[in-house]
Design a protein around this motif. Structure first.
Motif, mmCIF file in Angstrom:
data_model
loop_
_atom_site.group_PDB
_atom_site.id
_atom_site.type_symbol
_atom_site.label_atom_id
_atom_site.label_comp_id
_atom_site.label_asym_id
_atom_site.label_seq_id
_atom_site.Cartn_x
_atom_site.Cartn_y
_atom_site.Cartn_z
ATOM 1 N N TYR C 75 0.837 -1.203 0.000
ATOM 2 C CA TYR C 75 0.000 0.000 0.000
ATOM 3 C C TYR C 75 0.868 1.247 0.000
ATOM 4 O O TYR C 75 0.603 2.212 -0.720
ATOM 5 C CB TYR C 75 -0.945 -0.004 1.198
ATOM 6 N N MET C 76 1.936 1.197 0.817
ATOM 7 C CA MET C 76 2.816 2.359 0.912
ATOM 8 C C MET C 76 3.403 2.710 -0.457
ATOM 9 O O MET C 76 3.384 3.861 -0.880
ATOM 10 C CB MET C 76 3.948 2.056 1.898
ATOM 11 N N HIS C 77 3.919 1.663 -1.145
ATOM 12 C CA HIS C 77 4.524 1.905 -2.454
ATOM 13 C C HIS C 77 3.460 2.307 -3.478
ATOM 14 O O HIS C 77 3.657 3.237 -4.266
ATOM 15 C CB HIS C 77 5.280 0.668 -2.945
ATOM 16 N N SER C 79 0.454 3.664 -3.010
ATOM 17 C CA SER C 79 -0.195 4.961 -2.794
ATOM 18 C C SER C 79 0.671 6.071 -3.357
ATOM 19 O O SER C 79 0.178 7.018 -3.959
ATOM 20 C CB SER C 79 -0.454 5.167 -1.299
ATOM 21 N N LEU C 80 1.996 5.930 -3.176
ATOM 22 C CA LEU C 80 2.883 6.963 -3.692
ATOM 23 C C LEU C 80 2.958 6.926 -5.213
ATOM 24 O O LEU C 80 2.790 7.946 -5.883
ATOM 25 C CB LEU C 80 4.284 6.800 -3.088
ATOM 26 N N GLY C 142 0.465 7.542 2.296
ATOM 27 C CA GLY C 142 1.658 6.792 1.896
ATOM 28 C C GLY C 142 2.921 7.423 2.444
ATOM 29 O O GLY C 142 3.820 6.731 2.937
#
Lengths: 339, 111, 603
Positions: C75-77, C79-80, C142
């Motif tokens: 999700y972190m990667h 979202s960015l 993110g």
């Protein structure tokens, strides 16, 4: 009267116990098996003069008779210390209080399975020095597992000794001379056999050892080759094919033999390490117990009232073990009389 | 002293006064385990390359210790890097690295 | 045309990135050989280009593989990357509602709230402002996660973070600050013009105590400057992976591979590495303190730093390649670089050609160097071959020969080729139908480098073949077995099924959390020449604890080297697959009788 525990009923333990009883202490031997004599019990004859091993054990047993109390089938489970008293919890459920403890737990033979490439327990005709000793119970010729008379035999030195791969950097000291002794005994039984000893370095460190080496060369024609075995494979006729290097000539050496004898070295048994931990005695990199120093206090451990003798503090011959045991007895005497 | 024109033929002896141990020192700094060798011969006994060549790591190591580098190249070039020598070495000498370092040193202009 | 001076930092940054990347791409493609160029061209104009486009979406933007590693990390990667991508795409569409021009300069959509302060008074106007706010919120979440990951990587399924250099840190911080800066600028704008949506309007109201009019213009400047810094840093930092990964996907799917050190494909791989650090956790050398993982290794290559010892200090187990979300073949790069370092062209082997057998048998057994040090395996294979009913012989009975792979792994290619030619001649002389080997290292080489005209089988496949053709039968034992996949057999040759089928014939096979392509390396790998004995031992011990053998009576592996390495440190007994079979082999009994026997045993 002060009470002393001797942990381990091998030759070291028996000698310590006897000497301490002579000095009129009350002594208990704590022995995990049901016989006295330890490894020597399983041996037939001793280097360098072929003294029957049972003579030594019998003599020690006779000395002990009625003088010391032997707790067979017992191991130390837990140890505690209260001032100068040592409390031992034994596996039979009893608790004993002692004024001093002598550790004579000895050693364990290296498990040759750990040196996989030598094929022990893969090939039936690869045996250990201790198994070869069983052949010497009578004077019959040495035979292979297929009942063929051994015509060619190879003794492999330093199996599990001087080998960091199996975690033993130390030299086990007695295997060199044991191999010479056993080679002679084989030569006596199989006079026509070709006998090879493959060594890294021959360490004939004690009196009469070099004589035995000379005797092996000249009287029995035993061949000494400087070279270390790397691998063993089995031929279709169950003879064993060995790969070595003749390190003096600098050439690979290959030969086929009927029997391979692995000169297994000495190690500390796991339960001895546990005991050392329970009693708070440091062990060295080689896992043998460390005395305060190796010259003048070699029976004294860092823990007051606890002493060590015999192979528990490193490989020793039987003569050395007995001398070490007597020295330990005297150390115990001085300790208890100064208290 | 007059010179009679005689000299000791050099390959017949090891001259520790003259031999230089540059390669040994080069390897030693990068792979100190070369110093642990006890020349037992386990490595050469098991060596795959010794089946068809004079390769013997024990010999190579001795030659380096004595500063006799001439023979080393022809021996180490026969190595197959199979790593059996490492598996049998009782002193845990990192044999394959030593061979690679010797190759490296031999490629250098000094040697 | 709409213009304001503050867009300059952004505009120059963007132009710089575009020019730099284009030149770089051109040079990479130009460096490809003629054949490779043709391959790439053919691929781009073929129908299979769609798979690449799909992959660019799923991997470069959505980061599906990272989602599989850990959902939060994914999700972190995503979202960015995906969030920002949508922000740009939708921003460009949104502009169309305001602008009279069909083509707008690239800064207009980025700073739309500056150039078009009043929201279009229709559904689309409000809708787009809502979407833009929503995307900004996603991206900000993110960024927040990325910030927290620096402190608690464990919450993201990672044991540690990559240790970045100062330059990468500048790039990271500028990236992190881009979106808060945009939020501030848009919120200030919203507090004056009410041109935001749920996020910026609310924040604008909360900031109403501030002198919004004075702050608004500098805040646009700040936003533009941060964007500019990021774009100028991008080509020299880890973020070069953003454009490069697209090219990597195209080249890889076109079938181009790196063939030598500093091949253009490898250069693309090097810059496509985002240094996300996922490989660091998968590497077994991490826990003994070496920073040699692809993330670090590729960085040293990229910045031309000295790294000879990093190249050699790798087990070549391939766990990092399996874990890499970008799909970088870092082990190939290492092998190519080793060739550069260790190649010995002067080597001339003099083989004795007549030492080996040239009689015909159906099966030719090649024990391999390592098997000579584990006589248990050789003996077990002899028993199995004896029962197989095939005529057989051992090629390397007394004297072992080498398959050549150790030389290949060390980079000595010309020497390896000589060995391969020699060994192939010896094997071909026997004209055998099946070549069986016990060593996965030999197996992989025979398969990949030998071009032999016979069936090549690892002994696990051969035993499986014997079972399916009813050539051997074994007793069923009620023991719990865990299987360890050797690197070269599993990840190296993709053999996972056969050994498991064989074990299930004899014992209960326990599942493991780290098996198949995630299986650990025993540490004895021939790929590494740097590790000391104690370190190898430590790796072996940790590999055993990773496999968790508490409920197992026996650990079975299928490689002599793994067997040797593990049995030195394991408290549970370790056996080779062939030993397990040979110990339980019995004279053949009818099929159903065997099944009944099996049923009785399990009862």
């Amino acid at each position: 009267m002060p009470r002393i525990a001797v942990i381990g009923g091998g030759v070291a333990g028996m000698e310590v116990a006897f000497r301490l009883s002579q000095l009129s202490f009350e002594v208990d031997i704590i022995e995990k098996s049901f016989i006295l004599g330890g490894h020597v019990h399983k041996w037939q004859k001793l280097f360098p003069d072929f003294t029957p091993a049972h003579q030594i054990v019998d003599q020690l047993k006779n000395q002990l008779r009625d003088k010391v109390n032997i707790l067979f089938g017992n191991e130390v489970i837990k140890a505690e210390q209260e001032n100068t008293k040592h409390i031992l919890y034994l596996s039979d459920g009893t608790t004993q209080v002692y004024d001093a403890i002598v550790i004579t737990t000895g050693f364990k033979l290296f498990n040759a399975n750990r040196k996989e490439e030598y094929g022990y327990s893969v090939y039936p005709n690869v045996i250990t020095s201790s198994e070869l000793e069983e052949y010497f119970q009578n004077d019959k010729p040495i035979i292979t597992k297929e009942n063929r008379i051994v015509e060619r035999i190879a003794f492999i030195h330093c199996v599990g000794s001087r080998d960091e791969k199996v975690g033993n950097r130390h030299c086990s000291k007695v295997c060199c001379i044991t191999a010479v002794k056993q080679a002679i005994e084989v030569a006596q039984r199989n006079p026509d056999a070709e006998i090879y000893l493959f060594y890294m370095d021959l360490r004939m460190f004690d009196r009469k050892f070099e004589d035995l080496y000379l005797q092996a060369q000249t009287e029995y024609g035993i061949k000494f080759v400087r070279g270390r075995l790397s691998e063993v494979s089995e031929k279709a006729d169950s003879r064993l094919f060995l790969k070595l290097e003749d390190t003096l000539l600098g050439k690979p050496l290959r030969l086929t033999v009927d029997l391979v004898v692995l000169m297994v070295g000495m190690e500390t048994a796991e339960n001895s390490i546990q005991l050392a931990n329970a009693l708070g005695i440091p062990v060295g990199q080689d896992n043998f117990m460390l005395p305060v120093n190796c010259h003048s206090q070699k029976n004294i451990t860092g823990n007051r009232g606890i002493f060590v003798a015999g192979c528990a503090s490193g490989p020793k011959s039987i003569g050395e073990t007995l001398a070490d045991a007597r020295s330990a007895a005297l150390e115990v005497y001085s300790y208890l009389n100064c208290n | 002293m007059p010179n009679f024109g005689f000299s000791i033929h050099s390959p017949t002896h090891i001259d520790l006064d003259k031999n230089y141990r540059t390669i040994f020192n080069y390897v030693k700094v990068k792979e100190p385990s070369i110093q642990k060798c006890i020349f037992c011969g386990s490595c050469s006994a098991t060596c795959t390359a010794s089946n068809y060549s004079a390769m013997s790591l024990r010999k190579v190591n001795l030659l380096l210790h004595r500063g006799m580098v001439q023979e080393v190249r022809s021996l180490t070039e026969q190595c197959l890097l199979c790593g059996k020598c490492y598996l049998v070495c009782p002193r845990n000498v990192n044999t394959r690295r030593i061979i690679l370092l010797i190759h490296e040193a031999l490629k250098m202009p000094l040697s | 045309m709409k213009f304001d001076w503050f867009v300059l930092p952004f505009l120059s940054g963007l132009s710089f990135v575009t020019v730099y990347t284009s030149v770089k791409f051109y040079r990479w493609i130009n460096k490809l050989s003629r054949g490779e160029k043709a391959l790439l061209k053919k691929y781009i104009f073929s129908r299979s280009i769609w798979t690449s486009i799909k992959e660019i979406f799923s991997e470069s933007l959505f980061h599906l593989k990272i989602f599989k590693t850990h959902p939060l990390l994914g999700y972190m990667h995503a979202s960015l990357a995906f969030g920002w991508f949508l922000l740009i795409v939708l921003g460009n569409i949104e502009v169309k509602f305001y602008s009279e021009y069909s083509i707008n300069p690239p800064y207009v959509p980025i700073f739309l709230n500056f150039f078009e302060p009043t929201t279009a008074p229709n559904f689309f106007g409000r809708g787009f402002r809502f979407i833009m706010d929503f995307l900004l919120l996603i991206i900000l979440s993110g960024v927040a996660l990325a910030f927290f990951k620096r402190f608690v990587p464990s919450k993201f399924g990672m044991k540690q973070n990559m240790r970045h250099r100062w330059f990468d840190r500048i790039a990271i911080f500028s990236l992190w600050f881009i979106f808060p800066a945009r939020l501030v600028a848009e919120s200030l704008s919203a507090s004056i013009y009410h041109n935001g949506s749920f996020l910026t309007n609310t924040l604008g109201k909360m900031m109403s105590f501030l002198p919004a009019e004075t702050l608004l213009y500098p805040s646009w400047w700040a936003y533009s400057i941060i964007l500019g810094i990021f774009f100028f840093a991008l080509p020299f930092s880890r973020y070069m992976h953003i454009p490069t990964e697209v090219l990597l996907i195209l080249m890889r799917n076109a079938g181009i591979r790196s063939r030598y050190f500093s091949h253009p494909y490898q250069e693309v791989e090097t810059e496509a590495c985002s240094r996300c650090g996922i490989c660091i956790d998968s590497c077994q050398l991490t826990s003994i303190g070496y920073a040699i993982q692809p993330s670090y290794y590729l960085r040293t290559i990229r910045y031309n730093e000295l790294h000879r010892e990093i190249t050699d200090n790798c087990l070549l187990c391939g766990r990092c390649v399996e874990a890499c979300p970008v799909g970088i073949f870092s082990t190939d790069i290492r092998r190519h670089e080793r060739t550069l370092q260790h190649e010995m062209r002067t080597v001339k082997f003099k083989f004795n050609q007549n030492k080996f057998s040239n009689t015909y048998t159906e099966v030719l057994y090649f024990a391999g160097c390592m098997t000579h040090l584990t006589p248990g395996i050789k003996k077990a294979m002899t028993t199995i071959l004896e029962h197989s009913g095939y005529s057989w012989q051992i090629l390397d009975e007394d004297e072992n020969i080498c398959c050549g792979r150790p030389l290949l792994l060390a980079g000595q290619i010309s020497a390896a080729n000589q060995v391969i030619i020699h060994t192939r001649t010896q094997i071909e002389k026997t004209r055998a139908k099946i070549l069986v080997t016990s060593c996965p290292i030999c197996y992989k080489t025979f398969k990949e480098n030998y071009r032999l005209n016979m069936l090549i089988m690892h002994h696990s496949q051969f035993i499986d073949h014997l079972y399916t053709h009813n050539r051997i039968a074994t007793q069923y034992r009620n023991v719990n077995v865990k299987y360890h996949d050797p690197c070269e057999l599993g990840r190296g040759a993709n053999i996972y099924v056969e050994p498991r089928r064989v074990i299930e014939q004899i014992a209960n096979l326990l599942p493991s959390s780290s098996e198949k392509n995630k299986a650990p390396c025993c540490g004895g790998s021939l790929g590494n020449t740097m590790l000391q004995a104690e370190e190898k031992k430590l790796i072996a011990k940790r590999a055993l604890s990773e496999m968790n053998l508490t409920s197992a009576d026996l650990l079975v592996t299928a490689c002599p080297l793994c067997l040797k390495t593990f049995s030195a440190v394991s408290s549970v007994s370790v056996k080779d697959l062939s030993q397990l079979v040979a110990e339980n082999i019995c004279e053949k009994i009818p099929n159903n009788a065997q099944k009944i026997h099996k049923a009785v045993e399990t009862l």
